[in-house]
Design a protein around this motif. Structure first.
Motif, mmCIF file in Angstrom:
data_model
loop_
_atom_site.group_PDB
_atom_site.id
_atom_site.type_symbol
_atom_site.label_atom_id
_atom_site.label_comp_id
_atom_site.label_asym_id
_atom_site.label_seq_id
_atom_site.Cartn_x
_atom_site.Cartn_y
_atom_site.Cartn_z
ATOM 1 N N ILE A 137 0.851 -1.180 0.000
ATOM 2 C CA ILE A 137 0.000 0.000 0.000
ATOM 3 C C ILE A 137 0.890 1.235 0.000
ATOM 4 N N ARG A 138 0.716 2.095 -0.979
ATOM 5 C CA ARG A 138 1.525 3.311 -1.074
ATOM 6 C C ARG A 138 1.059 4.347 -0.054
ATOM 7 N N THR A 139 1.820 5.414 0.074
ATOM 8 C CA THR A 139 1.512 6.453 1.054
ATOM 9 C C THR A 139 0.474 7.463 0.564
ATOM 10 N N LEU A 140 -0.063 7.240 -0.616
ATOM 11 C CA LEU A 140 -1.083 8.137 -1.162
ATOM 12 C C LEU A 140 -2.370 8.059 -0.331
ATOM 13 N N GLY A 183 -5.990 0.717 3.977
ATOM 14 C CA GLY A 183 -5.485 0.731 5.346
ATOM 15 C C GLY A 183 -4.114 1.378 5.416
ATOM 16 N N PRO A 184 -3.461 1.351 6.585
ATOM 17 C CA PRO A 184 -2.156 1.994 6.769
ATOM 18 C C PRO A 184 -1.156 1.559 5.696
ATOM 19 N N TYR A 185 -0.354 2.500 5.234
ATOM 20 C CA TYR A 185 0.609 2.172 4.182
ATOM 21 C C TYR A 185 1.626 1.139 4.675
ATOM 22 N N PRO A 208 -1.955 2.458 13.653
ATOM 23 C CA PRO A 208 -1.864 3.738 14.361
ATOM 24 C C PRO A 208 -1.792 3.531 15.869
ATOM 25 N N LYS A 209 -0.895 4.249 16.517
ATOM 26 C CA LYS A 209 -0.734 4.130 17.962
ATOM 27 C C LYS A 209 -1.823 4.955 18.659
ATOM 28 N N THR A 210 -2.432 4.374 19.660
ATOM 29 C CA THR A 210 -3.444 5.090 20.446
ATOM 30 C C THR A 210 -2.744 5.976 21.470
#
Length: 244
Positions: free
Chosen positions: A75-78, A86-88, A237-239
Motif C-alpha cells: 500500500i503506497r503512502t497516497l 489501510g495503513p501504508y 496507528p498508535k493510540t
C-alpha cells in the motif's frame, strides 16, 4: 555539437568505456547509497512473528498459482490508497518474505491488509467461484484447491531453507513442521497445542476450509490470506494510551 561529440566518443574505445563506467557508477551509487542507512530507515518490530508451516505452504501455493500477478501487496503512502486499503506498508512487514511479493499490477485489489477482513467461508467461496461473492470479478476459479491434499512431508525443508536466509525458525519449529501444519487446521487434534506454543497464542488455529478431517491446499492458502498484514502491529496507528 552534441552529435559531433557522440560520434567522436564512439570512435574512441577507451573514452567510450570510461563514459559507460561513469554512467553505470551513478546508477549504482543511487541504488547502493541508501543501504548504508538501512538500519536507521527500516522500522523495528519486536512483536514480528514468522509464518507457520501452514501459512508458508499457503504462500507457496499463492506463488505457484501466479496470484501475485494480479494482486499487489504494498500500500503506497497516497491518501486514496490508505483510505481504501489501510495503513501504508512498512519495510519491516516484509522482512521474512522470500521472495518479496510487493507487486505493481492491480487487476484485483491490493491484499497487504487482507487478514481477518473476511471470514474463512468467504475466502473458500471466493476461491471456488469468485463470481458467487463478487459478481463483477474477473478472477479465475481455484476450486481444485479444496480437493487437493496438501503435501506436508517437505515442510521442514521449506522452513530450513527460510532459516538459511535469515528467518528465525528454530530447530524445534523445523522438526515439527508437518505436525504443526496439521494441528493448525485441526483444532481438536493433539497437535494443535504445539502450534500456539511455538508461534504464539494469537495464531489462527481452525479448520480453514471447514473440514477438519482433511488437510487441503485450500486450508493452506486461506491460512496465508488470513495472516496478511497481521504478522506485526508496527503499521497500526498508535493510540494515545499506548504512546503514554
Amino acid at each position: 555539437m552534441a552529435e559531433f561529440f557522440h560520434r567522436k566518443l564512439e570512435r574512441n574505445a577507451i573514452g567510450f568505456v570510461v563514459a559507460i563506467v561513469a554512467v553505470a557508477s551513478i546508477g549504482g551509487l543511487v541504488e547502493i547509497a541508501p543501504l548504508f542507512t538501512i538500519d536507521e530507515t527500516v522500522e523495528d518490530a519486536p512483536d514480528m512473528r514468522v509464518y507457520t508451516p501452514l501459512e508458508l505452504a499457503g504462500r507457496n501455493i499463492y506463488i505457484r498459482e501466479g496470484c501475485y500477478a494480479c494482486h499487489s501487496q504494498m500500500i503506497r503512502t497516497l491518501r486514496d490508497e490508505v483510505e481504501r486499503y489501510g495503513p501504508y506498508s512498512l519495510a519491516v512487514e516484509s522482512k521474512y518474505d522470500h521472495p518479496m511479493l510487493w507487486g505493481s499490477k492491480r487487476t484485483g485489489p491490493d491484499i497487504a491488509r487482507l487478514g481477518d477482513k473476511y471470514s474463512d467461508a468467504w475466502h473458500v467461496a471466493h476461491l471456488i467461484n469468485p463470481r458467487d461473492v463478487v459478481p463483477e470479478s474477473v478472477m479465475p476459479k481455484y476450486g481444485w484447491l479444496a480437493r487437493n491434499a496438501l503435501r506436508t512431508d517437505d515442510l521442514g525443508l521449506h522452513l530450513k531453507a527460510m532459516s538459511r536466509v535469515g528467518v528465525p525458525y528454530t530447530q524445534e519449529m523445523i522438526d515439527n513442521a508437518t505436525n504443526d501444519a496439521f494441528g493448525q487446521a485441526s483444532p481438536d487434534s493433539s497437535f494443535a497445542g504445539g502450534v500456539t506454543e511455538r508461534y504464539g497464542e494469537a495464531t489462527h488455529v481452525r479448520a480453514f476450509d471447514g473440514d477438519a478431517a482433511r488437510l487441503t491446499e485450500m486450508d493452506a492458502l486461506v491460512a496465508y490470506l488470513q495472516i496478511l498484514g497481521k504478522l506485526t502491529d508496527a503499521a497500526q496507528p498508535k493510540t494515545a494510551s499506548a504512546e503514554e
